[in-house]
Scaffold this motif. Structure first.
Motif, PDB file in Angstrom:
ATOM      1  N   ALA A   1      26.317   9.251  19.830  1.00 36.00           N
ATOM      2  CA  ALA A   1      25.520   8.480  18.862  1.00 36.00           C
ATOM      3  C   ALA A   1      26.156   7.164  18.444  1.00 36.00           C
ATOM      4  O   ALA A   1      26.285   6.860  17.276  1.00 36.00           O
ATOM      5  CB  ALA A   1      25.202   9.340  17.643  1.00 36.00           C
ATOM      6  N   SER A   2      26.553   6.401  19.430  1.00 33.85           N
ATOM      7  CA  SER A   2      27.133   5.099  19.147  1.00 33.85           C
ATOM      8  C   SER A   2      26.201   4.014  19.672  1.00 33.85           C
ATOM      9  O   SER A   2      25.747   4.086  20.811  1.00 33.85           O
ATOM     10  CB  SER A   2      28.496   4.984  19.842  1.00 33.85           C
ATOM     11  OG  SER A   2      28.937   3.654  19.855  1.00 33.85           O
ATOM     12  N   SER A   3      25.942   3.016  18.853  1.00 35.26           N
ATOM     13  CA  SER A   3      25.075   1.931  19.313  1.00 35.26           C
ATOM     14  C   SER A   3      25.727   1.148  20.448  1.00 35.26           C
ATOM     15  O   SER A   3      25.041   0.478  21.218  1.00 35.26           O
ATOM     16  CB  SER A   3      24.722   1.004  18.149  1.00 35.26           C
ATOM     17  OG  SER A   3      25.889   0.405  17.632  1.00 35.26           O
ATOM     18  N   ALA A   4      27.030   1.250  20.590  1.00 36.48           N
ATOM     19  CA  ALA A   4      27.731   0.585  21.683  1.00 36.48           C
ATOM     20  C   ALA A   4      27.357   1.189  23.039  1.00 36.48           C
ATOM     21  O   ALA A   4      27.588   0.570  24.075  1.00 36.48           O
ATOM     22  CB  ALA A   4      29.242   0.680  21.476  1.00 36.48           C
TER      23      ALA A   4
ATOM     24  N   ILE B   1      23.226   4.080  28.137  1.00 36.65           N
ATOM     25  CA  ILE B   1      22.208   5.127  28.225  1.00 36.65           C
ATOM     26  C   ILE B   1      20.966   4.612  28.939  1.00 36.65           C
ATOM     27  O   ILE B   1      20.422   5.274  29.827  1.00 36.65           O
ATOM     28  CB  ILE B   1      21.856   5.661  26.819  1.00 36.65           C
ATOM     29  CG1 ILE B   1      23.066   6.366  26.207  1.00 36.65           C
ATOM     30  CG2 ILE B   1      20.651   6.586  26.863  1.00 36.65           C
ATOM     31  CD1 ILE B   1      22.948   6.621  24.708  1.00 36.65           C
ATOM     32  N   ALA B   2      20.508   3.424  28.569  1.00 38.12           N
ATOM     33  CA  ALA B   2      19.306   2.860  29.184  1.00 38.12           C
ATOM     34  C   ALA B   2      19.493   2.669  30.687  1.00 38.12           C
ATOM     35  O   ALA B   2      18.608   3.015  31.484  1.00 38.12           O
ATOM     36  CB  ALA B   2      18.951   1.535  28.515  1.00 38.12           C
TER      37      ALA B   2
END
Length: 129
Positions: free
Chosen positions: A51-54, A59-60
């Motif tokens: 759950a890291s925005s980094a 992931i995409a």
């Protein structure tokens, strides 16, 4: 009532096959695409848990790569006339995914990057033969 003027399903499928190419030529590339899709899906799931925005771009790209590898494997399994084109695109997406995963220190990202590089190499080979 059947229309005898329409080609059979077998004739329609056979018409899209690459003449002179043995479907077994794709065997190694199909295996590496399947392995890459699995590694990308596993890594994406692990990245989501962190759950890291980094990791959003990671992931995409992994999800795109997994989808492309699955599609490429299916296209090659059918010995489609579009196999070389799809393999070229798959190699490009694998390269991008590998580059992103290599930035991150987690084992799942490193494993994903390695699977992507192997798939990229083989897909590029299939695209140019």
């Amino acid at each position: 009532m059947s229309n005898t003027n329409l080609p059979s399903a077998e004739a329609r499928v056979t018409a899209t096959v690459v003449p002179g190419r043995d479907p077994s030529d794709f065997g190694r590339c199909i295996e590496l695409c399947d392995a890459c899709a699995t590694a990308c899906n596993r890594c994406a799931a692990a990245c989501v848990k962190e759950a890291s925005s980094a990791l959003a771009r990671c992931i995409a790209l992994e999800l795109d790569c997994a989808a492309m590898c699955t599609t490429a494997a299916a296209i090659m399994a059918r010995n489609s006339e579009n196999a070389e084109l799809v393999c070229s695109l798959c190699a490009d997406i694998c390269r991008r995914c590998a580059a992103e995963c290599a930035i991150h220190d987690m084992d799942h990202c490193r494993n994903c990057a390695q699977a992507c590089r192997q798939c990229e190499t083989e897909c590029q080979r299939m695209a140019t033969t």
